[in-house]
Design a protein around this motif. Structure first.
Motif, PDB file in Angstrom:
ATOM      1  N   VAL A   1      29.882   8.927  38.519  1.00 31.73           N
ATOM      2  CA  VAL A   1      30.308  10.309  38.348  1.00 31.73           C
ATOM      3  C   VAL A   1      29.958  10.791  36.945  1.00 31.73           C
ATOM      4  CG1 VAL A   1      32.622   9.751  37.495  1.00 31.73           C
ATOM      5  CG2 VAL A   1      32.239  11.899  38.732  1.00 31.73           C
ATOM      6  N   SER A   2      29.702  12.085  36.830  1.00 31.32           N
ATOM      7  CA  SER A   2      29.419  12.716  35.538  1.00 31.32           C
ATOM      8  C   SER A   2      30.109  14.063  35.498  1.00 31.32           C
ATOM      9  CB  SER A   2      27.905  12.906  35.355  1.00 31.32           C
ATOM     10  OG  SER A   2      27.625  13.720  34.225  1.00 31.32           O
ATOM     11  N   TYR A   3      30.745  14.362  34.362  1.00 36.35           N
ATOM     12  CA  TYR A   3      31.409  15.658  34.180  1.00 36.35           C
ATOM     13  C   TYR A   3      31.003  16.198  32.816  1.00 36.35           C
ATOM     14  CZ  TYR A   3      35.023  19.273  34.375  1.00 36.35           C
ATOM     15  OH  TYR A   3      35.680  20.478  34.416  1.00 36.35           O
ATOM     16  N   THR A   4      30.365  17.358  32.799  1.00 39.86           N
ATOM     17  CA  THR A   4      29.933  17.992  31.557  1.00 39.86           C
ATOM     18  C   THR A   4      30.630  19.330  31.432  1.00 39.86           C
ATOM     19  OG1 THR A   4      27.750  16.957  31.773  1.00 39.86           O
ATOM     20  CG2 THR A   4      27.964  18.761  30.195  1.00 39.86           C
ATOM     21  N   SER A   5      31.399  19.497  30.359  1.00 37.99           N
ATOM     22  CA  SER A   5      32.125  20.746  30.153  1.00 37.99           C
ATOM     23  C   SER A   5      31.216  21.802  29.560  1.00 37.99           C
ATOM     24  CB  SER A   5      33.325  20.521  29.232  1.00 37.99           C
ATOM     25  OG  SER A   5      33.956  21.748  28.930  1.00 37.99           O
ATOM     26  N   ALA A   6      31.472  23.053  29.921  1.00 38.41           N
ATOM     27  CA  ALA A   6      30.694  24.163  29.359  1.00 38.41           C
ATOM     28  C   ALA A   6      31.025  24.390  27.899  1.00 38.41           C
ATOM     29  CB  ALA A   6      30.960  25.441  30.157  1.00 38.41           C
ATOM     30  N   VAL A   7      32.190  23.928  27.439  1.00 38.91           N
ATOM     31  CA  VAL A   7      32.615  24.085  26.057  1.00 38.91           C
ATOM     32  C   VAL A   7      32.739  22.700  25.450  1.00 38.91           C
ATOM     33  CG1 VAL A   7      34.367  25.018  24.510  1.00 38.91           C
ATOM     34  CG2 VAL A   7      33.846  26.187  26.652  1.00 38.91           C
ATOM     35  N   ALA A   8      32.103  22.505  24.303  1.00 38.15           N
ATOM     36  CA  ALA A   8      32.072  21.173  23.702  1.00 38.15           C
ATOM     37  C   ALA A   8      33.462  20.639  23.420  1.00 38.15           C
ATOM     38  CB  ALA A   8      31.250  21.218  22.410  1.00 38.15           C
ATOM     39  N   GLU A   9      34.422  21.530  23.056  1.00 40.78           N
ATOM     40  CA  GLU A   9      35.761  21.075  22.701  1.00 40.78           C
ATOM     41  C   GLU A   9      36.648  20.884  23.916  1.00 40.78           C
ATOM     42  OE1 GLU A   9      34.249  23.659  21.449  1.00 40.78           O
ATOM     43  OE2 GLU A   9      33.828  23.063  19.365  1.00 40.78           O
ATOM     44  N   ALA A  10      36.194  21.333  25.096  1.00 45.60           N
ATOM     45  CA  ALA A  10      37.052  21.274  26.277  1.00 45.60           C
ATOM     46  C   ALA A  10      37.179  19.848  26.781  1.00 45.60           C
ATOM     47  CB  ALA A  10      36.501  22.172  27.375  1.00 45.60           C
ATOM     48  N   ARG A  11      38.330  19.526  27.329  1.00 46.82           N
ATOM     49  CA  ARG A  11      38.552  18.213  27.917  1.00 46.82           C
ATOM     50  C   ARG A  11      38.930  18.311  29.386  1.00 46.82           C
ATOM     51  NH1 ARG A  11      36.589  17.408  23.728  1.00 46.82           N
ATOM     52  NH2 ARG A  11      37.145  15.906  22.106  1.00 46.82           N
ATOM     53  N   ILE A  12      39.094  19.507  29.879  1.00 48.93           N
ATOM     54  CA  ILE A  12      39.604  19.651  31.227  1.00 48.93           C
ATOM     55  C   ILE A  12      39.122  20.981  31.796  1.00 48.93           C
ATOM     56  CG2 ILE A  12      41.756  20.816  30.576  1.00 48.93           C
ATOM     57  CD1 ILE A  12      43.157  18.924  32.601  1.00 48.93           C
ATOM     58  N   GLY A  13      38.927  21.040  33.097  1.00 43.38           N
ATOM     59  CA  GLY A  13      38.416  22.259  33.715  1.00 43.38           C
ATOM     60  C   GLY A  13      38.764  22.321  35.185  1.00 43.38           C
ATOM     61  N   GLY A  14      38.047  23.185  35.923  1.00 44.10           N
ATOM     62  CA  GLY A  14      38.372  23.421  37.320  1.00 44.10           C
ATOM     63  C   GLY A  14      37.486  22.708  38.314  1.00 44.10           C
ATOM     64  N   ASP A  15      36.480  21.955  37.871  1.00 40.64           N
ATOM     65  CA  ASP A  15      35.678  21.155  38.790  1.00 40.64           C
ATOM     66  C   ASP A  15      36.457  19.905  39.180  1.00 40.64           C
ATOM     67  OD1 ASP A  15      33.784  23.048  38.444  1.00 40.64           O
ATOM     68  OD2 ASP A  15      32.267  21.737  37.576  1.00 40.64           O
ATOM     69  N   LEU A  16      36.236  19.424  40.396  1.00 43.97           N
ATOM     70  CA  LEU A  16      37.006  18.279  40.883  1.00 43.97           C
ATOM     71  C   LEU A  16      36.143  17.389  41.758  1.00 43.97           C
ATOM     72  CD1 LEU A  16      37.928  18.937  44.162  1.00 43.97           C
ATOM     73  CD2 LEU A  16      39.059  20.787  42.904  1.00 43.97           C
ATOM     74  N   TYR A  17      36.535  16.119  41.844  1.00 44.35           N
ATOM     75  CA  TYR A  17      35.832  15.149  42.684  1.00 44.35           C
ATOM     76  C   TYR A  17      36.769  13.992  42.984  1.00 44.35           C
ATOM     77  CZ  TYR A  17      35.245  13.172  38.020  1.00 44.35           C
ATOM     78  OH  TYR A  17      35.483  12.697  36.748  1.00 44.35           O
ATOM     79  N   GLU A  18      36.528  13.311  44.081  1.00 45.80           N
ATOM     80  CA  GLU A  18      37.308  12.129  44.436  1.00 45.80           C
ATOM     81  C   GLU A  18      36.584  11.351  45.523  1.00 45.80           C
ATOM     82  OE1 GLU A  18      38.928   9.707  43.690  1.00 45.80           O
ATOM     83  OE2 GLU A  18      41.001  10.456  43.504  1.00 45.80           O
ATOM     84  N   VAL A  19      36.783  10.040  45.505  1.00 43.96           N
ATOM     85  CA  VAL A  19      36.256   9.126  46.518  1.00 43.96           C
ATOM     86  C   VAL A  19      37.413   8.275  47.023  1.00 43.96           C
ATOM     87  CG1 VAL A  19      34.651   7.245  47.010  1.00 43.96           C
ATOM     88  CG2 VAL A  19      33.987   9.063  45.420  1.00 43.96           C
ATOM     89  N   VAL A  20      37.617   8.257  48.346  1.00 42.57           N
ATOM     90  CA  VAL A  20      38.715   7.502  48.947  1.00 42.57           C
ATOM     91  C   VAL A  20      38.152   6.636  50.070  1.00 42.57           C
ATOM     92  CG1 VAL A  20      40.856   7.631  50.266  1.00 42.57           C
ATOM     93  CG2 VAL A  20      40.452   9.237  48.387  1.00 42.57           C
ATOM     94  N   ALA A  21      38.402   5.333  49.983  1.00 44.06           N
ATOM     95  CA  ALA A  21      38.039   4.420  51.073  1.00 44.06           C
ATOM     96  C   ALA A  21      39.206   4.389  52.055  1.00 44.06           C
ATOM     97  CB  ALA A  21      37.734   3.038  50.523  1.00 44.06           C
TER      98      ALA A  21
END
Length: 365
Positions: free
Chosen positions: A140-160
């Motif tokens: 997985v990769s998550y790149t924020s639009a703002v360098a200082e941001a640590r959290i946003g509205g994109d989401l992902y999950e994998v469940v077996a």
């Protein structure tokens, strides 16, 4: 290059107070007291207060005061008011700079605390996906639009789950804490329903009900659900989300689109909206599946050209899944030549299990 510009600016601000005081000293020595350079010594502590702590500002203030005294004695300004006024100017500016530095330090400490809390929230909300799930390897990769941001509205999950490996990638409309709250609702509902619901349509209906309870004012969440079983197929439900990319064994890339898109989550109860229809796509050992948010495909370069994701499929050929995805992310950042305008999440799944009848597992091309 974008990161180097703030560093250069910081370096300039670091040395600017000393440079200004040196110019004041040389100017006063060359031109004499007639031009009134002496009060400009207060610019040293003024610029020092822009970066660093209050001690740095106080040190430059003391240096400026010493410079002011020395030049004042040299020019004979203490026989009149100008020398004393220059000293008062230096002391006043230094005091204001120290107060500003103290306040800035407190704000920076508070901001660091908030960022720390945000990082914890991010780890809880978007916890690391399992490296393996059934026959799949995940990255997985998550790149924020703002360098200082640590959290946003994109989401992902994998469940077996007992019904196969179930996956979600989504994008919440909007930004800020409201988007984070909605993302948490979607992920919480998905993690529970992925184990309980026997089919993907039922899982999607559970998500729709959960999202509809918390969203208002025509807010919505685009998402794509995927289910990978043991029949060399992947089943999709697409709620207005960009189509996934399937990289075949020969390196070609497909973007399977649904026969018809379902409304985004949160808008499914609208009058006249169609029920979501699942569709299946072949997904065999040796192939890869990339799910992503629109921050990837809508990233533009300086000429306004969108990121050509399909043409970059060859970057996913590295043996290690995370390294391959990191290469794709680095290429995306190079394409924009600066910060992204939207968050970009990517989830890569590699089918390595249940090889063909020969028992040999085909390599990733």
């Amino acid at each position: 290059m974008a990161a180097a510009k703030p560093q250069r600016s910081l370096s300039v601000l670091t040395w600017l107070p000393a440079a200004v005081m040196a110019v004041v000293a040389v100017g006063d020595l060359v031109t004499g007291p007639g031009l009134g350079f002496l009060p400009l010594a207060s610019l040293g502590p003024a610029f020092a207060g822009l970066v660093g702590g209050w001690r740095r500002t106080a040190w430059f203030g003391a240096a400026a005061l010493a410079l002011c005294v020395g030049l004042g004695l040299y020019d004979g300004l203490f026989q009149e008011r100008r020398g004393f006024l220059a000293m008062v100017s230096v002391v006043g500016v230094t005091g204001a700079g120290i107060a500003a530095a103290v306040m800035r330090g407190r704000r920076e400490a508070e901001l660091a605390s908030v960022r720390s809390i945000a990082e914890v929230a991010q780890r809880v909300l978007l916890r690391p996906v399992p490296l393996t799930a059934g026959p799949l390897q995940a990255a997985v990769s998550y790149t924020s639009a703002v360098a200082e941001a640590r959290i946003g509205g994109d989401l992902y999950e994998v469940v077996a789950s007992p019904h196969g490996v179930r996956v979600i990638v989504g994008d919440v409309q909007g930004k800020g804490l409201a988007a984070v709250e909605t993302a948490a609702v979607v992920l919480g509902a998905f993690r529970e329903a992925a184990h309980d619901e026997p089919d993907l349509v039922g899982l999607g209906e559970r998500l729709e009900r959960s999202v509809s309870r918390v969203l208002s004012d025509e807010k919505f969440v685009t998402a794509v659900l995927a289910e990978i079983g043991t029949d060399h197929e992947v089943l999709f439900l697409n709620y207005g989300h960009p189509p996934p990319m399937v990289v075949r064994r020969d390196g070609t890339a497909d973007f399977p689109a649904p026969p018809s898109y379902a409304p985004p989550l949160g808008l499914g109860g609208a009058q006249g909206s169609e029920s979501p229809k699942p569709f299946s796509v072949g997904f065999a050992p040796g192939e890869q599946l990339l799910l992503y948010t629109d921050g990837v495909t809508e990233a533009r370069d300086g000429q306004g050209t969108f990121y050509p994701l399909g043409e970059r499929a060859h970057l996913l050929k590295e043996p290690d899944a995370q390294s391959a995805l990191d290469s794709l992310r680095e290429d995306l950042v190079r394409h924009t030549a600066g910060p992204l305008h939207d968050d970009a999440a990517m989830l890569l799944l590699r089918y390595h299990g249940h090889a063909d009848t020969t028992g040999d597992e085909p390599p990733v091309q």
